[in-house]
Scaffold this motif. Structure first.
Motif, PDB file in Angstrom:
ATOM      1  N   THR A   1      47.201  67.297  36.658  1.00 24.05           N
ATOM      2  CA  THR A   1      47.381  68.297  37.214  1.00 24.05           C
ATOM      3  C   THR A   1      48.307  67.299  38.112  1.00 24.05           C
ATOM      4  O   THR A   1      48.950  67.897  38.977  1.00 24.05           O
ATOM      5  CB  THR A   1      46.401  69.121  37.694  1.00 24.05           C
ATOM      6  OG1 THR A   1      45.890  69.262  36.614  1.00 24.05           O
ATOM      7  CG2 THR A   1      47.386  70.402  38.738  1.00 24.05           C
ATOM      8  N   THR A   2      47.499  66.366  39.359  1.00 20.35           N
ATOM      9  CA  THR A   2      47.735  65.844  40.279  1.00 20.35           C
ATOM     10  C   THR A   2      49.217  64.994  40.299  1.00 20.35           C
ATOM     11  O   THR A   2      49.399  64.354  41.235  1.00 20.35           O
ATOM     12  CB  THR A   2      46.648  65.283  41.797  1.00 20.35           C
ATOM     13  OG1 THR A   2      45.911  64.939  40.665  1.00 20.35           O
ATOM     14  CG2 THR A   2      46.438  66.673  41.667  1.00 20.35           C
ATOM     15  N   GLY A   3      48.478  64.209  39.432  1.00 24.31           N
ATOM     16  CA  GLY A   3      49.243  62.856  38.797  1.00 24.31           C
ATOM     17  C   GLY A   3      48.434  61.910  39.720  1.00 24.31           C
ATOM     18  O   GLY A   3      48.600  60.524  39.492  1.00 24.31           O
ATOM     19  N   VAL A   4      47.637  61.743  40.680  1.00 26.49           N
ATOM     20  CA  VAL A   4      45.913  61.118  41.292  1.00 26.49           C
ATOM     21  C   VAL A   4      45.585  60.153  39.796  1.00 26.49           C
ATOM     22  O   VAL A   4      44.720  60.625  39.384  1.00 26.49           O
ATOM     23  CB  VAL A   4      45.742  61.830  42.270  1.00 26.49           C
ATOM     24  CG1 VAL A   4      44.678  59.970  42.467  1.00 26.49           C
ATOM     25  CG2 VAL A   4      46.736  62.463  42.984  1.00 26.49           C
ATOM     26  N   PRO A   5      45.803  58.818  40.623  1.00 29.71           N
ATOM     27  CA  PRO A   5      44.993  57.748  39.258  1.00 29.71           C
ATOM     28  C   PRO A   5      43.585  57.823  39.715  1.00 29.71           C
ATOM     29  O   PRO A   5      43.263  57.297  41.009  1.00 29.71           O
ATOM     30  CB  PRO A   5      45.698  56.556  39.209  1.00 29.71           C
ATOM     31  CG  PRO A   5      47.228  56.373  39.979  1.00 29.71           C
ATOM     32  CD  PRO A   5      46.947  57.828  41.079  1.00 29.71           C
TER      33      PRO A   5
ATOM     34  N   VAL B   1      51.499  57.933  44.433  1.00 25.52           N
ATOM     35  CA  VAL B   1      51.941  59.296  43.462  1.00 25.52           C
ATOM     36  C   VAL B   1      53.647  59.672  44.412  1.00 25.52           C
ATOM     37  O   VAL B   1      53.296  60.229  44.831  1.00 25.52           O
ATOM     38  CB  VAL B   1      50.810  59.581  43.402  1.00 25.52           C
ATOM     39  CG1 VAL B   1      50.877  60.654  42.064  1.00 25.52           C
ATOM     40  CG2 VAL B   1      49.350  58.909  43.352  1.00 25.52           C
ATOM     41  N   LEU B   2      54.170  60.227  42.669  1.00 27.47           N
ATOM     42  CA  LEU B   2      55.220  60.586  43.867  1.00 27.47           C
ATOM     43  C   LEU B   2      55.442  61.983  42.573  1.00 27.47           C
ATOM     44  O   LEU B   2      55.634  61.116  42.029  1.00 27.47           O
ATOM     45  CB  LEU B   2      57.111  60.287  43.779  1.00 27.47           C
ATOM     46  CG  LEU B   2      56.322  58.620  44.798  1.00 27.47           C
ATOM     47  CD1 LEU B   2      56.617  57.839  43.894  1.00 27.47           C
ATOM     48  CD2 LEU B   2      57.425  58.345  46.181  1.00 27.47           C
ATOM     49  N   ALA B   3      55.546  63.147  43.470  1.00 24.09           N
ATOM     50  CA  ALA B   3      56.088  64.419  42.366  1.00 24.09           C
ATOM     51  C   ALA B   3      57.339  65.220  42.185  1.00 24.09           C
ATOM     52  O   ALA B   3      57.755  64.527  43.395  1.00 24.09           O
ATOM     53  CB  ALA B   3      55.175  65.826  42.965  1.00 24.09           C
ATOM     54  N   VAL B   4      57.787  64.524  40.999  1.00 25.61           N
ATOM     55  CA  VAL B   4      59.489  64.502  41.033  1.00 25.61           C
ATOM     56  C   VAL B   4      59.841  66.051  40.608  1.00 25.61           C
ATOM     57  O   VAL B   4      59.003  66.837  39.902  1.00 25.61           O
ATOM     58  CB  VAL B   4      59.796  64.459  39.149  1.00 25.61           C
ATOM     59  CG1 VAL B   4      60.964  64.874  38.623  1.00 25.61           C
ATOM     60  CG2 VAL B   4      59.730  62.714  38.993  1.00 25.61           C
ATOM     61  N   GLU B   5      60.366  66.311  41.572  1.00 24.32           N
ATOM     62  CA  GLU B   5      61.286  67.938  42.345  1.00 24.32           C
ATOM     63  C   GLU B   5      62.515  68.097  42.610  1.00 24.32           C
ATOM     64  O   GLU B   5      63.418  67.320  42.948  1.00 24.32           O
ATOM     65  CB  GLU B   5      60.111  67.907  44.073  1.00 24.32           C
ATOM     66  CG  GLU B   5      59.274  67.962  44.091  1.00 24.32           C
ATOM     67  CD  GLU B   5      58.780  68.290  45.176  1.00 24.32           C
ATOM     68  OE1 GLU B   5      59.098  68.556  46.164  1.00 24.32           O
ATOM     69  OE2 GLU B   5      56.893  68.534  45.463  1.00 24.32           O
ATOM     70  N   GLY B   6      63.058  68.522  41.278  1.00 24.97           N
ATOM     71  CA  GLY B   6      64.354  69.031  40.750  1.00 24.97           C
ATOM     72  C   GLY B   6      65.211  67.183  40.800  1.00 24.97           C
ATOM     73  O   GLY B   6      64.999  66.322  40.495  1.00 24.97           O
ATOM     74  N   GLU B   7      65.858  67.246  41.653  1.00 30.09           N
ATOM     75  CA  GLU B   7      66.238  65.490  41.474  1.00 30.09           C
ATOM     76  C   GLU B   7      65.730  64.785  42.580  1.00 30.09           C
ATOM     77  O   GLU B   7      67.053  64.073  43.802  1.00 30.09           O
ATOM     78  CB  GLU B   7      68.299  65.693  42.026  1.00 30.09           C
ATOM     79  CG  GLU B   7      68.905  66.755  40.613  1.00 30.09           C
ATOM     80  CD  GLU B   7      70.108  66.669  40.610  1.00 30.09           C
ATOM     81  OE1 GLU B   7      70.624  65.713  39.557  1.00 30.09           O
ATOM     82  OE2 GLU B   7      70.968  66.579  41.874  1.00 30.09           O
ATOM     83  N   GLY B   8      64.835  65.058  43.132  1.00 31.41           N
ATOM     84  CA  GLY B   8      64.662  64.014  44.154  1.00 31.41           C
ATOM     85  C   GLY B   8      62.617  64.291  43.928  1.00 31.41           C
ATOM     86  O   GLY B   8      62.508  64.617  42.783  1.00 31.41           O
TER      87      GLY B   8
END
Length: 345
Positions: free
Chosen positions: A324-328, A275-282
């Motif tokens: 909320t967390t994106g965790v499956p 799981v990777l959170a999108v933060e701006g351009e990273g």
């Protein structure tokens, strides 16, 4: 059909028949739980490892990932996919991916390092021969895997103007157009040498592309400009919290969440979803969870669930995603020997 004449949602699963897979499998999808129930299968095409569905959900296309390479079309109105004519040989070896673009099926041919176009007729059937092919050129530093080009994926960009192909052997991404049915190279973007890019997923707003690298367990973030068809590499993020624990780690599939907040990858060997959170351009690695089987070859998002085709354990596992967390969170699985991909209609 469901109540009121509304067609129930379907899933279609590819598999490797050479490893005992059933071919192309049709399944229903429970709208609430995401659970799959197998309806039937068709085994008329060898190794239909990757699938693509047309926009009206009536016709399904598959590769035949064999040395001679072919594509096929299926009508999918009933419980069992119906093969529409003989598979069409593409003149490219080992096609691993296909997509629909500008009235054609495009294939990424891993073995020959080519991208091939096959015209689609108005009734959804395929022309009996390709209309054109572009051959990738180059190599990379990995002595076993990058001696030459290996096109692994080709898909349209969100604007529909460009076809983007990812090449593991040349550490690059190519942007093409079609000219009278012939793929024509527009631009090539180099990635880090030895990264081995495999699959790419676009952000829903079309501003960025996320590239899963197979030879190093990372994701490369690129800015995408649909006006001039260009990629600009920005950052690279690991999909694992540390070094691989045992067997080497090989990322396979990558998908983005519909709201653009998360990116998910599947990694073989480690057998995890990241799981990777999108933060701006990273991107920021949130964490990993077990994939529910062994050797996750592909990952798909649909209806708030993730679906993973676990090739070596022979199953398709589904997960509910915490919004909320994106965790499956694992929901269940069905058995499909040598499963290789899942698409939805």
């Amino acid at each position: 059909m469901t109540d009121g004449g509304r067609r129930e949602r379907r899933a279609f699963i590819g598999s490797f028949t050479a490893a005992g897979g059933p071919g192309v499998v049709a399944a229903t999808v429970d709208a609430d739980s995401g659970a799959l129930t197998v309806l039937g299968s068709a085994d008329g095409v060898p190794d239909p490892s990757y699938l693509a569905l047309d926009s009206d959900g009536e016709t399904l296309y598959s590769v035949s990932e064999t040395a001679e390479g072919a594509v096929a079309a299926f009508r999918v109105n009933g419980d069992k996919p119906e093969l529409l004519g003989a598979p069409v040989h593409i003149g490219g070896a080992g096609p691993t991916y296909l997509s629909l673009f500008a009235g054609h099926v495009l294939t990424a041919d891993y073995g020959s390092g080519t991208v091939t176009a096959v015209p689609v007729r108005p009734d959804g059937t395929l022309s009996d021969r390709p209309s054109g092919q572009v051959r990738h050129v180059g190599s990379g530093p990995h002595q076993q895997r990058q001696q030459g080009p290996h096109a692994h994926q080709v898909q349209p960009d969100p604007s529909g103007r460009w076809a983007v192909s990812v090449d593991l052997g040349t550490d690059s991404v190519r942007v093409c157009t079609l000219d009278a049915g012939r793929p024509v190279l527009h631009r090539e973007t180099a990635l880090r040498p030895g990264s081995g890019p495999r699959h790419l997923a676009f952000h829903p707003d079309g501003s960025h592309a996320y590239i899963a690298n197979e030879l190093t367990p990372t994701v490369t973030v690129c800015r995408w400009d649909a006006e001039d068809g260009s990629l600009k590499p920005l950052t690279e993020t690991s999909v694992l919290p540390g070094a691989p624990a045992g067997e080497a780690a090989y990322p396979s599939g990558i998908v983005t969440s519909p709201d653009g907040r998360f990116v998910w990858t599947a990694t073989r060997g480690e057998d995890v979803l990241s799981v990777l959170a999108v933060e701006g351009e990273g991107l920021r690695l949130v964490g990993t969870v077990p994939c529910g089987g062994h050797w996750p070859r592909a990952i798909t998002e649909a209806g708030g669930h993730l679906y993973v085709a676990n090739e070596r354990s022979g199953d398709v596992t589904w997960f509910a995603v915490d919004p909320t967390t994106g965790v499956p969170r694992r929901g269940g699985s069905i058995q499909v020997t040598a499963a290789s991909c899942v698409v939805f209609g």
